[in-house]
Design a protein around this motif. Structure first.
Motif, PDB file in Angstrom:
ATOM      1  N   PHE A  96       0.812  -1.219   0.000  1.00  0.00           N
ATOM      2  CA  PHE A  96       0.000   0.000   0.000  1.00  0.00           C
ATOM      3  C   PHE A  96       0.846   1.270   0.000  1.00  0.00           C
ATOM      4  O   PHE A  96       0.576   2.208  -0.748  1.00  0.00           O
ATOM      5  CB  PHE A  96      -0.920  -0.035   1.228  1.00  0.00           C
ATOM      6  CG  PHE A  96      -1.876   1.118   1.341  1.00  0.00           C
ATOM      7  CD1 PHE A  96      -2.702   1.489   0.297  1.00  0.00           C
ATOM      8  CD2 PHE A  96      -1.965   1.829   2.536  1.00  0.00           C
ATOM      9  CE1 PHE A  96      -3.597   2.540   0.416  1.00  0.00           C
ATOM     10  CE2 PHE A  96      -2.862   2.879   2.675  1.00  0.00           C
ATOM     11  CZ  PHE A  96      -3.670   3.241   1.609  1.00  0.00           C
ATOM     12  N   ARG A  97       1.897   1.299   0.837  1.00  0.00           N
ATOM     13  CA  ARG A  97       2.659   2.539   1.027  1.00  0.00           C
ATOM     14  C   ARG A  97       4.118   2.471   0.563  1.00  0.00           C
ATOM     15  O   ARG A  97       4.781   3.497   0.495  1.00  0.00           O
ATOM     16  CB  ARG A  97       2.640   2.929   2.510  1.00  0.00           C
ATOM     17  CG  ARG A  97       1.289   3.326   3.058  1.00  0.00           C
ATOM     18  CD  ARG A  97       0.679   4.509   2.338  1.00  0.00           C
ATOM     19  NE  ARG A  97      -0.421   5.115   3.082  1.00  0.00           N
ATOM     20  CZ  ARG A  97      -1.363   5.877   2.535  1.00  0.00           C
ATOM     21  NH1 ARG A  97      -1.344   6.103   1.211  1.00  0.00           N
ATOM     22  NH2 ARG A  97      -2.307   6.406   3.271  1.00  0.00           N
ATOM     23  N   TYR A  98       4.609   1.275   0.273  1.00  0.00           N
ATOM     24  CA  TYR A  98       6.015   1.148  -0.097  1.00  0.00           C
ATOM     25  C   TYR A  98       6.165   0.026  -1.125  1.00  0.00           C
ATOM     26  O   TYR A  98       6.935  -0.909  -0.933  1.00  0.00           O
ATOM     27  CB  TYR A  98       6.849   0.886   1.161  1.00  0.00           C
ATOM     28  CG  TYR A  98       8.348   0.795   1.001  1.00  0.00           C
ATOM     29  CD1 TYR A  98       9.017   1.272  -0.141  1.00  0.00           C
ATOM     30  CD2 TYR A  98       9.116   0.221   2.008  1.00  0.00           C
ATOM     31  CE1 TYR A  98      10.390   1.175  -0.262  1.00  0.00           C
ATOM     32  CE2 TYR A  98      10.500   0.120   1.900  1.00  0.00           C
ATOM     33  CZ  TYR A  98      11.123   0.590   0.759  1.00  0.00           C
ATOM     34  OH  TYR A  98      12.501   0.480   0.641  1.00  0.00           O
ATOM     35  N   PRO A  99       5.422   0.110  -2.242  1.00  0.00           N
ATOM     36  CA  PRO A  99       5.469  -0.979  -3.227  1.00  0.00           C
ATOM     37  C   PRO A  99       6.834  -1.161  -3.859  1.00  0.00           C
ATOM     38  O   PRO A  99       7.178  -2.267  -4.293  1.00  0.00           O
ATOM     39  CB  PRO A  99       4.417  -0.552  -4.265  1.00  0.00           C
ATOM     40  CG  PRO A  99       4.308   0.936  -4.105  1.00  0.00           C
ATOM     41  CD  PRO A  99       4.505   1.187  -2.638  1.00  0.00           C
ATOM     42  N   GLU A 100       7.635  -0.084  -3.877  1.00  0.00           N
ATOM     43  CA  GLU A 100       8.964  -0.193  -4.467  1.00  0.00           C
ATOM     44  C   GLU A 100       9.919  -1.011  -3.600  1.00  0.00           C
ATOM     45  O   GLU A 100      11.090  -1.218  -3.981  1.00  0.00           O
ATOM     46  CB  GLU A 100       9.545   1.195  -4.751  1.00  0.00           C
ATOM     47  CG  GLU A 100       9.670   2.109  -3.574  1.00  0.00           C
ATOM     48  CD  GLU A 100       8.440   2.977  -3.338  1.00  0.00           C
ATOM     49  OE1 GLU A 100       8.614   4.160  -2.980  1.00  0.00           O
ATOM     50  OE2 GLU A 100       7.307   2.467  -3.490  1.00  0.00           O
ATOM     51  N   SER A 101       9.451  -1.486  -2.465  1.00  0.00           N
ATOM     52  CA  SER A 101      10.265  -2.402  -1.661  1.00  0.00           C
ATOM     53  C   SER A 101      10.446  -3.746  -2.367  1.00  0.00           C
ATOM     54  O   SER A 101      11.409  -4.467  -2.088  1.00  0.00           O
ATOM     55  CB  SER A 101       9.618  -2.646  -0.293  1.00  0.00           C
ATOM     56  OG  SER A 101       8.383  -3.357  -0.432  1.00  0.00           O
ATOM     57  N   HIS A 102       9.494  -4.073  -3.248  1.00  0.00           N
ATOM     58  CA  HIS A 102       9.555  -5.347  -3.978  1.00  0.00           C
ATOM     59  C   HIS A 102       9.811  -6.504  -3.014  1.00  0.00           C
ATOM     60  O   HIS A 102      10.672  -7.356  -3.240  1.00  0.00           O
ATOM     61  CB  HIS A 102      10.639  -5.306  -5.061  1.00  0.00           C
ATOM     62  CG  HIS A 102      10.453  -4.206  -6.075  1.00  0.00           C
ATOM     63  ND1 HIS A 102       9.367  -4.158  -6.924  1.00  0.00           N
ATOM     64  CD2 HIS A 102      11.202  -3.101  -6.336  1.00  0.00           C
ATOM     65  CE1 HIS A 102       9.454  -3.077  -7.698  1.00  0.00           C
ATOM     66  NE2 HIS A 102      10.543  -2.414  -7.349  1.00  0.00           N
ATOM     67  N   TRP A 103       9.041  -6.527  -1.932  1.00  0.00           N
ATOM     68  CA  TRP A 103       9.301  -7.470  -0.853  1.00  0.00           C
ATOM     69  C   TRP A 103       9.150  -8.927  -1.269  1.00  0.00           C
ATOM     70  O   TRP A 103       9.720  -9.826  -0.626  1.00  0.00           O
ATOM     71  CB  TRP A 103       8.410  -7.165   0.353  1.00  0.00           C
ATOM     72  CG  TRP A 103       6.931  -7.333   0.110  1.00  0.00           C
ATOM     73  CD1 TRP A 103       6.030  -6.364  -0.194  1.00  0.00           C
ATOM     74  CD2 TRP A 103       6.183  -8.558   0.180  1.00  0.00           C
ATOM     75  NE1 TRP A 103       4.762  -6.889  -0.334  1.00  0.00           N
ATOM     76  CE2 TRP A 103       4.839  -8.233  -0.118  1.00  0.00           C
ATOM     77  CE3 TRP A 103       6.516  -9.886   0.445  1.00  0.00           C
ATOM     78  CZ2 TRP A 103       3.827  -9.193  -0.144  1.00  0.00           C
ATOM     79  CZ3 TRP A 103       5.507 -10.846   0.406  1.00  0.00           C
ATOM     80  CH2 TRP A 103       4.184 -10.491   0.124  1.00  0.00           C
ATOM     81  N   ARG A 104       8.418  -9.202  -2.324  1.00  0.00           N
ATOM     82  CA  ARG A 104       8.229 -10.597  -2.765  1.00  0.00           C
ATOM     83  C   ARG A 104       9.496 -11.199  -3.387  1.00  0.00           C
ATOM     84  O   ARG A 104       9.676 -12.413  -3.369  1.00  0.00           O
ATOM     85  CB  ARG A 104       7.087 -10.673  -3.772  1.00  0.00           C
ATOM     86  CG  ARG A 104       5.705 -10.397  -3.187  1.00  0.00           C
ATOM     87  CD  ARG A 104       4.672 -10.314  -4.298  1.00  0.00           C
ATOM     88  NE  ARG A 104       3.328 -10.099  -3.770  1.00  0.00           N
ATOM     89  CZ  ARG A 104       2.852  -8.920  -3.381  1.00  0.00           C
ATOM     90  NH1 ARG A 104       3.642  -7.845  -3.432  1.00  0.00           N
ATOM     91  NH2 ARG A 104       1.616  -8.809  -2.924  1.00  0.00           N
ATOM     92  N   THR A 105      10.354 -10.365  -3.952  1.00  0.00           N
ATOM     93  CA  THR A 105      11.524 -10.852  -4.672  1.00  0.00           C
ATOM     94  C   THR A 105      12.454 -11.647  -3.757  1.00  0.00           C
ATOM     95  O   THR A 105      12.963 -11.119  -2.762  1.00  0.00           O
ATOM     96  CB  THR A 105      12.293  -9.676  -5.295  1.00  0.00           C
ATOM     97  OG1 THR A 105      11.423  -8.943  -6.161  1.00  0.00           O
ATOM     98  CG2 THR A 105      13.479 -10.185  -6.102  1.00  0.00           C
ATOM     99  N   GLY A 106      12.663 -12.895  -4.085  1.00  0.00           N
ATOM    100  CA  GLY A 106      13.547 -13.740  -3.306  1.00  0.00           C
ATOM    101  C   GLY A 106      12.993 -14.170  -1.962  1.00  0.00           C
ATOM    102  O   GLY A 106      13.752 -14.685  -1.125  1.00  0.00           O
ATOM    103  N   ARG A 107      11.685 -13.976  -1.746  1.00  0.00           N
ATOM    104  CA  ARG A 107      11.095 -14.329  -0.450  1.00  0.00           C
ATOM    105  C   ARG A 107       9.838 -15.170  -0.660  1.00  0.00           C
ATOM    106  O   ARG A 107       8.712 -14.721  -0.397  1.00  0.00           O
ATOM    107  CB  ARG A 107      10.794 -13.071   0.360  1.00  0.00           C
ATOM    108  CG  ARG A 107      12.045 -12.214   0.638  1.00  0.00           C
ATOM    109  CD  ARG A 107      11.740 -11.054   1.551  1.00  0.00           C
ATOM    110  NE  ARG A 107      12.922 -10.239   1.748  1.00  0.00           N
ATOM    111  CZ  ARG A 107      13.175  -9.099   1.086  1.00  0.00           C
ATOM    112  NH1 ARG A 107      12.317  -8.657   0.156  1.00  0.00           N
ATOM    113  NH2 ARG A 107      14.274  -8.430   1.323  1.00  0.00           N
ATOM    114  N   PRO A 108      10.003 -16.414  -1.105  1.00  0.00           N
ATOM    115  CA  PRO A 108       8.841 -17.257  -1.398  1.00  0.00           C
ATOM    116  C   PRO A 108       8.021 -17.601  -0.165  1.00  0.00           C
ATOM    117  O   PRO A 108       6.799 -17.781  -0.258  1.00  0.00           O
ATOM    118  CB  PRO A 108       9.468 -18.519  -2.011  1.00  0.00           C
ATOM    119  CG  PRO A 108      10.875 -18.541  -1.496  1.00  0.00           C
ATOM    120  CD  PRO A 108      11.278 -17.101  -1.395  1.00  0.00           C
TER     121      PRO A 108
END
Length: 201
Positions: free
Chosen positions: A165-177
């Motif tokens: 919602f507030r920090y989509p550029e974190s791309h938190w899904r990348t490498g974190r299955p």
């Protein structure tokens, strides 16, 4: 009882998800209160001027989401916070990590949106690094909460939703299955869908 909320607050969302999961929405009414409006009703019940805040009949108002969630959980079984032992500290530790990640994300947004001031690169980087480290730590332990239905798992899922919602550029899904699987699982639950923040906010 009344739960004062903002529809964009991740702290309030955690409480709202728990209310729905435990079937308590008929006992605790949600009242939308925008903290920056400094509404008299919210300030009367919470001098901090923050949400969530939970009023109780014949008792003092509870503030701070971990305290409110603990109270909500105690209203019915099964419990989402173990009463004692290592399992309790595991759940509360994951909740604390998730809440801390939300704290950093909120602080980052405040820094980026300060009126009439240049955002501090130092503080933004510090907050972003903290979020990244927390994500990596949670991913490394995702086997401990990935399939859990407890407050720790709820808190982590809410924190991940707030990053979207507030920090989509974190791309938190990348490498974190592991975290991705957790979030996808919770996203299928009605409690999570009903409490999603408004897209236009």
């Amino acid at each position: 009882m009344k739960l004062y909320i903002s529809e964009t607050s991740p702290y309030a969302r955690k409480c709202r998800v728990l209310l729905r999961e435990k079937g308590l929405t008929s006992r605790i009414e949600e009242i939308v209160a925008h903290p920056f409006d400094n509404g008299a009703e919210l300030l009367e019940n919470n001098p901090l001027g923050k949400v969530p805040a939970l009023t109780r009949e014949g008792a003092t108002t509870l503030v701070n989401s971990p305290l409110i969630c603990d109270f909500i959980d105690a209203q019915s079984d099964p419990r989402w916070i173990p009463k004692s032992g290592p399992a309790r500290w595991r759940v509360l530790r994951f909740e604390a990590l998730a809440d801390g990640m939300i704290d950093l994300t909120v602080a980052r947004r405040v820094e980026l949106t300060k009126p009439d001031a240049e955002p501090s690169k130092f503080w933004i980087e510090r907050q972003e690094n903290g979020v990244r480290r927390a994500l990596d730590q949670l991913e490394s332990e995702s086997d401990k909460f990935g399939g859990a239905v407890d407050l720790g798992a709820v808190a982590i899922a809410v924190a991940l939703g707030y990053l979207d919602f507030r920090y989509p550029e974190s791309h938190w899904r990348t490498g974190r299955p592991g975290l991705t699987a957790l979030f996808d699982r919770w996203s299928e639950r009605p409690s999570f869908q009903e409490t999603a923040p408004p897209l236009a906010s």
